[in-house]
Design an enzyme around this catalytic site. Structure first.
Site, PDB file in Angstrom:
ATOM      1  N   GLY A 104       4.677  11.544   1.931  1.00  0.00           N
ATOM      2  CA  GLY A 104       4.316  11.837   0.550  1.00  0.00           C
ATOM      3  C   GLY A 104       3.724  13.239   0.493  1.00  0.00           C
ATOM      4  N   ARG A 111      10.990  -0.557  13.497  1.00  0.00           N
ATOM      5  CA  ARG A 111      11.456   0.524  14.377  1.00  0.00           C
ATOM      6  C   ARG A 111      10.862   0.458  15.779  1.00  0.00           C
ATOM      7  NH1 ARG A 111      10.320   5.569  10.710  1.00  0.00           N
ATOM      8  NH2 ARG A 111       9.124   4.039   9.523  1.00  0.00           N
TER       9      ARG A 111
HETATM   10  C1  UD1 Z   1       2.748   6.109   3.650  1.00  0.00           C
HETATM   11  C2  UD1 Z   1       2.436   6.805   2.322  1.00  0.00           C
HETATM   12  C3  UD1 Z   1       2.895   8.261   2.389  1.00  0.00           C
HETATM   13  C4  UD1 Z   1       2.272   8.951   3.566  1.00  0.00           C
HETATM   14  C5  UD1 Z   1       2.556   8.165   4.856  1.00  0.00           C
HETATM   15  C6  UD1 Z   1       1.782   8.759   5.994  1.00  0.00           C
HETATM   16  C7  UD1 Z   1       2.689   5.036   0.659  1.00  0.00           C
HETATM   17  C8  UD1 Z   1       3.557   4.453  -0.391  1.00  0.00           C
HETATM   18  N1  UD1 Z   1       3.144   6.129   1.270  1.00  0.00           N
HETATM   19  O1  UD1 Z   1       4.153   6.080   3.793  1.00  0.00           O
HETATM   20  O2  UD1 Z   1       2.519   8.944   1.207  1.00  0.00           O
HETATM   21  O3  UD1 Z   1       2.768  10.272   3.684  1.00  0.00           O
HETATM   22  O4  UD1 Z   1       2.127   6.794   4.724  1.00  0.00           O
HETATM   23  O5  UD1 Z   1       2.158   8.164   7.213  1.00  0.00           O
HETATM   24  O6  UD1 Z   1       1.606   4.540   0.903  1.00  0.00           O
HETATM   25  N2  UD1 Z   1       1.854  -1.798   4.565  1.00  0.00           N
HETATM   26  C9  UD1 Z   1       1.492  -3.083   4.237  1.00  0.00           C
HETATM   27  N3  UD1 Z   1       2.180  -3.721   3.271  1.00  0.00           N
HETATM   28  C10 UD1 Z   1       3.203  -3.152   2.573  1.00  0.00           C
HETATM   29  C11 UD1 Z   1       3.557  -1.821   2.925  1.00  0.00           C
HETATM   30  C12 UD1 Z   1       2.868  -1.181   3.921  1.00  0.00           C
HETATM   31  O7  UD1 Z   1       0.569  -3.639   4.826  1.00  0.00           O
HETATM   32  O8  UD1 Z   1       3.757  -3.805   1.674  1.00  0.00           O
HETATM   33  C13 UD1 Z   1       1.085  -1.102   5.608  1.00  0.00           C
HETATM   34  C14 UD1 Z   1       1.911  -0.792   6.847  1.00  0.00           C
HETATM   35  O9  UD1 Z   1       1.713  -1.799   7.827  1.00  0.00           O
HETATM   36  C15 UD1 Z   1       1.314   0.509   7.333  1.00  0.00           C
HETATM   37  C16 UD1 Z   1       0.828   1.172   6.056  1.00  0.00           C
HETATM   38  O10 UD1 Z   1       0.706   0.138   5.105  1.00  0.00           O
HETATM   39  O11 UD1 Z   1       0.202   0.288   8.177  1.00  0.00           O
HETATM   40  C17 UD1 Z   1       1.764   2.273   5.567  1.00  0.00           C
HETATM   41  O12 UD1 Z   1       3.014   1.720   5.234  1.00  0.00           O
HETATM   42  P1  UD1 Z   1       4.367   2.466   5.569  1.00  0.00           P
HETATM   43  O13 UD1 Z   1       5.474   1.670   5.000  1.00  0.00           O
HETATM   44  O14 UD1 Z   1       4.410   2.814   6.996  1.00  0.00           O
HETATM   45  O15 UD1 Z   1       4.201   3.784   4.666  1.00  0.00           O
HETATM   46  P2  UD1 Z   1       4.929   5.143   4.854  1.00  0.00           P
HETATM   47  O16 UD1 Z   1       6.328   5.041   4.357  1.00  0.00           O
HETATM   48  O17 UD1 Z   1       4.725   5.618   6.233  1.00  0.00           O
END
Ligand code: UD1
Ligand code: CA
Length: 459
Positions: free
Chosen positions: A152, A26
Site C-alpha cells: 500500500g 505461499r
Molecule cells: C498489508 C497492507 C498493505 C501493506 C502491507 C505491508 C492491508 C489491506 N494492506 O498488505 O497496505 O503495504 O500489509 O506488508 O492491510 N490478516 C488477517 N485476516 C484477514 C487478512 C489479513 O488476519 O482477513 C492478517 C494476515 O495474517 C497478516 C496481516 O493481516 O498477518 C496482513 O495481511 P496480508 O494479506 O498479508 O496483507 P498485505 O497484502 O501484505
C-alpha cells in the site's frame, strides 16, 4: 540479548490487536505461517514479546478458523491474551473488528500488529502511540522498500499530512510511482476506532475490508492522520520462505550486534547463530561456526571453540568447550570445566574443573569436581525402555574407552581402568578393572610367520 526498550510507554491505556488469521499459502507448509520460527521462536511469539515490552495493557490475537495451534501459542506467550476467531478472511479491517468485544472495553490507544511482521520493535509501537497522544486519530507506519510494488502507498499532501493509503492493486499509475509505503502496523484512537472501522467498505479491487482505509474514513470525520517511519528491515513481512530467511538474517544480525556490544568477542559474527534468549557473559569468546539453540546461558570468560552446537545448556564462568562440542538440553557445566572435541553432553552436570576432553557421551549423569573422563568414555544410559543415571565422584579418573552402564556410581577418587565395562558401583578410592586380562606369548609371532610362509610356498 534482546534489544532493549529505550522509550517509556505513554501513560495511556493500550490494547494491542495482533492479526494472525492469514492463510500463509505461499509458505507451502502444513504449519500455519505465524508458527514458523525465527531465532528459535515463533513469529507470533516475537510479536507478542514486543507487545509486552511496549507496555500494552491488554492483548487480543485474531486467529483463523480451527487454528487451535495458533491460539495455544498465543496463550502460551501471553496468558492473559484474548483470542478471537476470524471465521472468514475478509480483510485486515474485518479481522480487527473480530476483536470488537475487546475494542469496546474502552482503551486510549489501539495498536494493530501483524504476526507475520516479526521484527518490529517496541520503540516503534511506542512511537506510533506517541503520535496518538499528540492528537492524531490514525497513525500509519511508513517505510521505503527497494521495490515498492505490492505494498500500500501512503498518500500525503504538501505539508506531509497523511491523506489516505492506497493498496497497490487499487492504485493509479501516479499513485504507484509513490515510494513511501505502508508497513501495515497501525495505531488508532481508541475512542473512535470502532466507529471508523465499522464504516470501512469493501468496494475495491480485492473486495476486502482494508484496515488502511481507516485513514480516509477518519479524515472524512475530521480527524488528523499521521505517519512515522521505520527502517525497511524492521518491518519486513514474511509471506514465503525466502522472506523467512531474510527475517532470520536480520534478527541474527541484531543478536550478534547485541552480543558484541555486551562484551562478547565473536571472531566471525556472520557464522554464529543465536536464539532469541541466548545469554552471553562478559569476555566470552565465540569462535567461528557456532550454533546456539534456545535456552543457553554462558558465563563470564568462557570460550566456545569452533563448530560447537549448544541447546538448553548452562555454562558457569571460564568454561571451555569444543571445537566440535555438542551440549544438549540439561547440560550444566561448572566453573572451569572443560569439554573437548566430539563430546556430547545431555542432562548432566560436569563439576568444577572436571575434564571431558575427547570423543565421549555423557548423558543422565553427574561428574564430580576435577574428575577426568578419558577419551571415548560412554555412559550407557538407556536399555531401550528406560533411562538411568551415572554418578562419578570428585577427583575420579575414568580410563579411556570405558563404558559406564547405568545405573552406576563411581566413588570419589576412584580409578576405572581403560576399556572397562563398569556394571557395578565402585567405592571411593578403589580401582575397578572390568576387561579381559592380557596374555603375552613370547616368540609367537615369529613362529606364526614361519609357518604361514611355508604354507604359502607349498601352494
Ligand atoms: C498489508 C497492507 C498493505 C501493506 C502491507 C505491508 C492491508 C489491506 N494492506 O498488505 O497496505 O503495504 O500489509 O506488508 O492491510 N490478516 C488477517 N485476516 C484477514 C487478512 C489479513 O488476519 O482477513 C492478517 C494476515 O495474517 C497478516 C496481516 O493481516 O498477518 C496482513 O495481511 P496480508 O494479506 O498479508 O496483507 P498485505 O497484502 O501484505
Ligand atoms: Ca503480508
Amino acid at each position: 540479548m534482546t534489544t532493549q526498550r529505550n522509550r517509556a510507554a505513554p501513560p495511556r491505556r493500550c490494547l494491542a490487536i495482533v492479526l494472525a488469521a492469514g492463510e500463509g499459502k505461499r509458505m507451502r507448509s502444513s504449519l500455519p505461517k505465524v508458527l514458523h520460527k525465527v531465532a528459535g521462536r515463533t513469529m507470533l511469539a516475537h510479536v507478542l514479546d514486543a507487545v509486552a515490552r511496549a507496555g500494552a495493557d491488554s492483548v487480543a490475537v485474531v486467529v483463523g478458523p480451527g487454528r487451535d495451534d495458533v491460539a495455544a501459542e498465543a496463550r502460551a506467550c501471553a496468558p492473559s491474551a484474548k483470542v478471537f476467531v476470524q471465521a472468514e478472511r475478509l480483510g485486515t479491517a474485518h479481522a480487527v473488528l473480530e476483536a470488537r468485544e475487546a475494542l469496546a472495553e474502552g482503551f486510549d490507544d489501539i495498536l494493530v500488529l501483524f504476526a507475520d511482521t516479526p521484527l518490529a520493535l517496541p520503540d516503534t509501537f511506542i512511537h506510533l502511540r506517541e503520535k496518538l497522544g499528540e492528537g492524531a486519530g490514525v497513525v500509519a507506519l511508513g517505510f521505503t522498500p527497494a521495490d515498492p510494488s505490492g505494498y500500500g502507498r501512503l498518500l500525503t499532501d504538501d505539508s506531509g499530512a497523511l491523506l489516505a493509503i492506497r493498496e497497490h492493486k487499487d492504485a493509479s499509475p501516479a499513485e504507484r510511482a509513490v515510494k513511501l509505503c505502508n508497513a501495515g502496523l497501525m495505531a488508532l484512537d481508541g475512542a473512535r476506532a470502532l466507529d471508523w472501522l465499522g464504516r470501512i467498505g469493501n468496494a475495491n479491487a480485492q473486495k476486502e475490508y482494508y484496515l488502511p482505509d481507516a485513514v480516509a474514513v477518519a479524515r472524512g470525520e475530521g480527524a488528523i492522520c499521521a505517519f512515522v517511519m521505520a527502517p525497511a528491515e524492521e518491518v519486513l513481512g514474511v509471506n514465503d520462505r525466502v522472506q523467512l530467511a531474510a527475517a532470520e538474517e536480520e534478527i541474527q544480525n541484531r543478536l550478534r550486534r547485541a552480543a558484541m556490544l555486551n562484551g562478547a568477542t565473536l571472531i566471525a559474527p556472520e557464522t554464529v547463530f543465536f536464539s532469541f534468549d541466548t545469554v552471553l557473559g562478559a569476555d566470552v569468546v565465540v569462535e567461528p561456526h557456532v550454533v546456539f539453540g534456545p535456552g543457553v546461558s554462558v558465563g563470564e570468560g568462557c570460550v566456545i571453540h569452533a563448530f560447537s552446537h549448544l541447546e538448553g545448556a548452562t555454562l558457569a564462568e571460564n568454561v571451555s568447550i569444543g571445537p566440535y562440542a555438542r551440549l544438549r538440553p540439561g547440560a550444566r557445566l561448572a566453573t572451569k570445566a572443560r569439554v573437548g572435541n566430539f563430546v556430547e553432553i545431555k542432562q548432566a552436570e560436569i563439576g568444577e574443573g572436571a575434564k571431558v576432553n575427547h570423543l565421549t557421551y555423557v548423558g543422565d549423569a553427574s561428574i564430580g569436581a576435577r574428575a577426568n573422563i578419558g577419551a571415548g568414555v560412554i555412559t550407557c544410559n538407556y536399555d531401550g525402555f528406560l533411562k538411568y543415571r551415572t554418578k562419578v565422584g570428585a577427583d575420579a579418573f575414568i580410563g579411556s574407552n570405558s563404558a559406564l552402564v547405568a545405573p552406576v556410581e563411581v566413588g570419589d577418587g576412584a580409578f576405572v581402568g581403560s576399556g572397562s565395562v563398569v556394571t557395578d558401583n565402585v567405592e571411593a578410592d578403589a580401582l575397578a578393572v572390568a576387561r579381559g586380562r592380557q596374555a603375552v606369548i613370547p616368540g609367537w609371532a615369529t613362529a606364526f610367520r614361519k609357518k604361514m610362509a611355508a604354507l604359502k610356498a607349498a601352494k
